[in-house]
Design an enzyme around this catalytic site. Sequence first.
Site, PDB file in Angstrom:
ATOM      1  N   GLU A 118       0.833  -1.213   0.000  1.00 64.23           N
ATOM      2  CA  GLU A 118       0.000   0.000   0.000  1.00 64.23           C
ATOM      3  C   GLU A 118       0.865   1.260   0.000  1.00 64.23           C
ATOM      4  O   GLU A 118       0.384   2.352   0.317  1.00 64.23           O
ATOM      5  CB  GLU A 118      -0.951   0.026   1.216  1.00 64.23           C
ATOM      6  CG  GLU A 118      -1.923  -1.135   1.303  1.00 64.23           C
ATOM      7  CD  GLU A 118      -3.051  -1.098   0.261  1.00 64.23           C
ATOM      8  OE1 GLU A 118      -3.057  -0.184  -0.582  1.00 64.23           O
ATOM      9  OE2 GLU A 118      -3.891  -2.007   0.287  1.00 64.23           O
ATOM     10  N   HIS A 141      -2.991   1.885   8.198  1.00 62.04           N
ATOM     11  CA  HIS A 141      -4.060   1.136   7.539  1.00 62.04           C
ATOM     12  C   HIS A 141      -4.228  -0.165   8.307  1.00 62.04           C
ATOM     13  O   HIS A 141      -3.252  -0.862   8.596  1.00 62.04           O
ATOM     14  CB  HIS A 141      -3.695   0.847   6.077  1.00 62.04           C
ATOM     15  CG  HIS A 141      -4.521  -0.243   5.482  1.00 62.04           C
ATOM     16  ND1 HIS A 141      -5.902  -0.176   5.435  1.00 62.04           N
ATOM     17  CD2 HIS A 141      -4.191  -1.450   4.947  1.00 62.04           C
ATOM     18  CE1 HIS A 141      -6.364  -1.288   4.882  1.00 62.04           C
ATOM     19  NE2 HIS A 141      -5.353  -2.077   4.582  1.00 62.04           N
ATOM     20  N   HIS A 143      -7.462  -3.441   9.546  1.00 62.90           N
ATOM     21  CA  HIS A 143      -8.710  -4.124   9.191  1.00 62.90           C
ATOM     22  C   HIS A 143      -9.584  -4.293  10.437  1.00 62.90           C
ATOM     23  O   HIS A 143      -9.769  -5.421  10.904  1.00 62.90           O
ATOM     24  CB  HIS A 143      -8.403  -5.502   8.580  1.00 62.90           C
ATOM     25  CG  HIS A 143      -7.521  -5.491   7.356  1.00 62.90           C
ATOM     26  ND1 HIS A 143      -6.897  -6.617   6.863  1.00 62.90           N
ATOM     27  CD2 HIS A 143      -7.175  -4.483   6.513  1.00 62.90           C
ATOM     28  CE1 HIS A 143      -6.204  -6.309   5.767  1.00 62.90           C
ATOM     29  NE2 HIS A 143      -6.345  -5.011   5.549  1.00 62.90           N
ATOM     30  N   HIS A 213     -12.853  -3.486   3.148  1.00 64.93           N
ATOM     31  CA  HIS A 213     -11.423  -3.737   3.266  1.00 64.93           C
ATOM     32  C   HIS A 213     -10.877  -3.310   4.634  1.00 64.93           C
ATOM     33  O   HIS A 213     -10.415  -4.150   5.401  1.00 64.93           O
ATOM     34  CB  HIS A 213     -10.679  -3.033   2.122  1.00 64.93           C
ATOM     35  CG  HIS A 213      -9.191  -3.232   2.134  1.00 64.93           C
ATOM     36  ND1 HIS A 213      -8.372  -2.895   1.096  1.00 64.93           N
ATOM     37  CD2 HIS A 213      -8.366  -3.727   3.097  1.00 64.93           C
ATOM     38  CE1 HIS A 213      -7.125  -3.178   1.382  1.00 64.93           C
ATOM     39  NE2 HIS A 213      -7.093  -3.684   2.604  1.00 64.93           N
TER      40      HIS A 213
HETATM   41  P1  13P Z   1       1.135  -5.510   2.994  1.00 64.63           P
HETATM   42  O1  13P Z   1       1.541  -6.795   3.689  1.00 64.63           O
HETATM   43  O2  13P Z   1       1.745  -5.382   1.626  1.00 64.63           O
HETATM   44  O3  13P Z   1       1.417  -4.307   3.888  1.00 64.63           O
HETATM   45  O4  13P Z   1      -0.449  -5.542   2.730  1.00 64.63           O
HETATM   46  C1  13P Z   1      -1.370  -5.687   3.766  1.00 64.63           C
HETATM   47  C2  13P Z   1      -2.683  -5.051   3.475  1.00 64.63           C
HETATM   48  O5  13P Z   1      -3.477  -4.874   4.375  1.00 64.63           O
HETATM   49  C3  13P Z   1      -3.002  -4.616   2.088  1.00 64.63           C
HETATM   50  O6  13P Z   1      -4.155  -3.836   2.046  1.00 64.63           O
HETATM   51 ZN    ZN Z   2      -5.459  -4.013   3.822  1.00 62.07          ZN
END
Ligand code: 13P
Ligand code: ZN
Length: 268
Positions: A118, A141, A143, A213
């Site tokens: 990302e 970022h 989840h 996401h």
């Molecule tokens: P990476 O392992 O490349 O950081 O990706 C994780 C992710 O949450 C992608 O949206």
């Molecule tokens: Zn992600």
Amino acid sequence: MSILDNRPGLAHEVGQVAEVAGYLWQKGWAERNGGNITVNITEHIDDAIRAMPAISEPKPIGMTLPNIKGCYFYCKGTNKRMRDLARWPMDNGSVIRILDDCAHYEIIADKPVAPTSELPSHLAVHNYLIGKGSNYKASVHTHPIELVALSHCKKYLEKDVASRLLWSMIPETKAFCPRGLGIIPYKLPSSNELAEATIKELGDYDVTLWEKHGVFAVDTDVMAAFDQIDVLNKSALIYIQARNMGFEPDGMSDEQMREMTVAFNLPK
Ligand code: 13P
Ligand code: ZN
């Protein structure tokens, strides 16, 4: 030897990332390699670091970002786990330098750990933040389960519907996430389109919800960015608990929200 040795400011910054990575794992928001963190660490860079040779080839960012020319970032590594980063941040992330063409970066320390997939979103956001003179240095970022669950329902994807709902669950949510939750319709992970859509929403919000996401948040430092996500997700949990008990929660009334907004001197 590590770039963090004898650099307490930089070591503290990376230590904060590791601490937050541990929280993300404990909360169940960081399955496998899920989520990523970057921090603009340019203020901690000294001449010795500037002189450090690259330990990777120059790699394309995928876009040209003039405001981050010569900047340095700590980045989680792609495919690396937050739970590992929590204990070994320099084995599961790396420090990169943005080259003078503003379109490539190179890794300089400690190990050639390739940055997160990302990276376009993260770097485009840092470029945007610098451009508007912001003092925000960190982007996260992750989840978060309940916020992502909300994003599977069209109703909550309408502008400010989720913000108002979450703010009304508990007074502190608006106090500590005063700009609310921006919504970004589904885009391919790691795409430039996702990066561009994120920047647009960050004009009005510190935290954005990537449909189906995760969330992407910015703040002065990594702990503050985490806190904003945490208070929003707490409100989502309260909402879902009430629904699980069989009722639609009342939420704070408009009058209670107004009183709060005035008392805490928050934006309307
Ligand atoms: P990476 O392992 O490349 O950081 O990706 C994780 C992710 O949450 C992608 O949206
Ligand atoms: Zn992600």
